[in-house]
Design a protein around this motif. Sequence first.
Motif, PDB file in Angstrom:
ATOM      1  N   PHE A  65       0.869  -1.168   0.000  1.00 29.26           N
ATOM      2  CA  PHE A  65       0.000   0.000   0.000  1.00 29.26           C
ATOM      3  C   PHE A  65       0.909   1.222   0.000  1.00 29.26           C
ATOM      4  N   SER A  66       0.341   2.342  -0.393  1.00 30.38           N
ATOM      5  CA  SER A  66       1.114   3.581  -0.346  1.00 30.38           C
ATOM      6  C   SER A  66       0.283   4.638   0.373  1.00 30.38           C
ATOM      7  N   VAL A  67       0.983   5.645   0.886  1.00 32.85           N
ATOM      8  CA  VAL A  67       0.324   6.710   1.638  1.00 32.85           C
ATOM      9  C   VAL A  67       0.797   8.055   1.104  1.00 32.85           C
ATOM     10  N   GLU A  68      -0.160   8.917   0.813  1.00 33.61           N
ATOM     11  CA  GLU A  68       0.150  10.302   0.481  1.00 33.61           C
ATOM     12  C   GLU A  68      -0.201  11.150   1.696  1.00 33.61           C
ATOM     13  N   HIS A  69       0.607  12.094   2.006  1.00 36.13           N
ATOM     14  CA  HIS A  69       0.388  13.028   3.119  1.00 36.13           C
ATOM     15  C   HIS A  69       0.372  12.298   4.469  1.00 36.13           C
ATOM     16  N   GLY A  70       1.254  11.347   4.645  1.00 34.13           N
ATOM     17  CA  GLY A  70       1.351  10.627   5.902  1.00 34.13           C
ATOM     18  C   GLY A  70       2.491   9.628   5.839  1.00 34.13           C
ATOM     19  N   ASP A  71       2.746   8.957   6.951  1.00 31.89           N
ATOM     20  CA  ASP A  71       3.817   7.970   7.033  1.00 31.89           C
ATOM     21  C   ASP A  71       3.241   6.560   6.992  1.00 31.89           C
ATOM     22  N   GLU A  72       3.801   5.715   6.131  1.00 32.31           N
ATOM     23  CA  GLU A  72       3.357   4.322   6.036  1.00 32.31           C
ATOM     24  C   GLU A  72       3.521   3.597   7.368  1.00 32.31           C
TER      25      GLU A  72
ATOM     26  N   VAL B 157       0.445   3.400   9.647  1.00 30.48           N
ATOM     27  CA  VAL B 157      -0.755   2.685   9.208  1.00 30.48           C
ATOM     28  C   VAL B 157      -0.886   1.386   9.994  1.00 30.48           C
ATOM     29  N   THR B 158      -2.084   1.124  10.508  1.00 31.26           N
ATOM     30  CA  THR B 158      -2.372  -0.152  11.172  1.00 31.26           C
ATOM     31  C   THR B 158      -3.308  -0.959  10.273  1.00 31.26           C
ATOM     32  N   ILE B 159      -3.239  -2.282  10.389  1.00 30.87           N
ATOM     33  CA  ILE B 159      -4.112  -3.174   9.613  1.00 30.87           C
ATOM     34  C   ILE B 159      -4.883  -4.039  10.595  1.00 30.87           C
TER      35      ILE B 159
ATOM     36  N   ALA C 297      -9.610  -6.661   5.440  1.00 34.91           N
ATOM     37  CA  ALA C 297      -8.438  -6.003   6.029  1.00 34.91           C
ATOM     38  C   ALA C 297      -8.657  -4.500   5.918  1.00 34.91           C
ATOM     39  N   THR C 298      -8.685  -3.814   7.055  1.00 40.07           N
ATOM     40  CA  THR C 298      -8.873  -2.369   7.073  1.00 40.07           C
ATOM     41  C   THR C 298      -7.543  -1.698   7.403  1.00 40.07           C
ATOM     42  N   TYR C 299      -7.066  -0.900   6.467  1.00 39.96           N
ATOM     43  CA  TYR C 299      -5.837  -0.129   6.635  1.00 39.96           C
ATOM     44  C   TYR C 299      -6.261   1.216   7.204  1.00 39.96           C
ATOM     45  N   ARG C 300      -5.679   1.615   8.333  1.00 38.28           N
ATOM     46  CA  ARG C 300      -6.143   2.815   9.023  1.00 38.28           C
ATOM     47  C   ARG C 300      -4.970   3.738   9.345  1.00 38.28           C
ATOM     48  N   LEU C 301      -5.174   5.017   9.042  1.00 37.24           N
ATOM     49  CA  LEU C 301      -4.233   6.068   9.418  1.00 37.24           C
ATOM     50  C   LEU C 301      -5.080   7.223   9.939  1.00 37.24           C
ATOM     51  N   GLY C 302      -5.150   7.332  11.265  1.00 36.24           N
ATOM     52  CA  GLY C 302      -6.047   8.314  11.875  1.00 36.24           C
ATOM     53  C   GLY C 302      -7.483   7.946  11.550  1.00 36.24           C
TER      54      GLY C 302
ATOM     55  N   ALA D  98      -8.793   2.383   4.243  1.00 38.49           N
ATOM     56  CA  ALA D  98      -8.920   1.716   2.947  1.00 38.49           C
ATOM     57  C   ALA D  98      -9.095   0.233   3.258  1.00 38.49           C
ATOM     58  N   GLU D  99      -9.789  -0.492   2.387  1.00 35.12           N
ATOM     59  CA  GLU D  99     -10.079  -1.903   2.679  1.00 35.12           C
ATOM     60  C   GLU D  99      -9.623  -2.820   1.552  1.00 35.12           C
ATOM     61  N   ARG D 100      -9.248  -4.043   1.957  1.00 37.19           N
ATOM     62  CA  ARG D 100      -8.905  -5.109   1.024  1.00 37.19           C
ATOM     63  C   ARG D 100      -9.642  -6.368   1.488  1.00 37.19           C
ATOM     64  N   THR D 101     -10.236  -7.100   0.555  1.00 36.18           N
ATOM     65  CA  THR D 101     -10.864  -8.376   0.866  1.00 36.18           C
ATOM     66  C   THR D 101      -9.802  -9.474   0.787  1.00 36.18           C
ATOM     67  N   VAL D 102      -9.775 -10.350   1.791  1.00 37.40           N
ATOM     68  CA  VAL D 102      -8.831 -11.469   1.830  1.00 37.40           C
ATOM     69  C   VAL D 102      -9.648 -12.745   1.987  1.00 37.40           C
TER      70      VAL D 102
END
Length: 190
Positions: free
Chosen positions: A50-57, A60-62, A78-83, A87-91
């Motif tokens: 995953f990539s992050v704009e305007h933040g630090d990778e 990010v928590t999953i 899988a929910t990727y969270r920054l504040g 963003a979500e990914r199905t696994v």
Amino acid sequence: MKKQLLGIFAIFAIGAFLFTSCETDDPVITIEGDDPLVLDLGQEFECPGFSVEHGDEEDVTIDFTPAFDKHLVNEYIATYRLGSVTAERTVWVRSNELTGDYSVTVSEEGYDDFDYIMDVRQASNEYNVIRLIDFAAYATPIEVRATINGDVITIPKQTPVSEADWGDDTVEGTGTYDGENKVLLEIEYR
């Protein structure tokens, strides 16, 4: 003239401040790799990126819903969270590792136990559906489909697929499996 220049400069400074303060630098998370991501039963989840704009990778928590378990056939989110940004990914953990030939013993009250071999195959394009071939050792081989969600195997009510005319008879049932050892344990049907 100096006052006019200072006034014009002040107007430009206030305008620039207002213009830049309207821009947002909220983080944006972009999922990379497969979505849905398909894993074999027992396979560890490794984030494909995953990539992050305007933040630090690194920030990010999953998190998974339900909690990820590589030994349970299931659909996980899988929910990727920054504040407050997500963003979500199905696994999918698929049931293909449960396939193969099984030696089955049929035990039914009032009848002698008997053994036979049942072939279990993964259904095409479905991560959690298996096909039970030569199910219950009928004289004419039949095939039934079973769905696996979490730790539950369900044989939904269905008319089995067979070469013979099956008529209106149906079959349904439940079962269990051992995801760690990748084997079916028990199927109960009626």
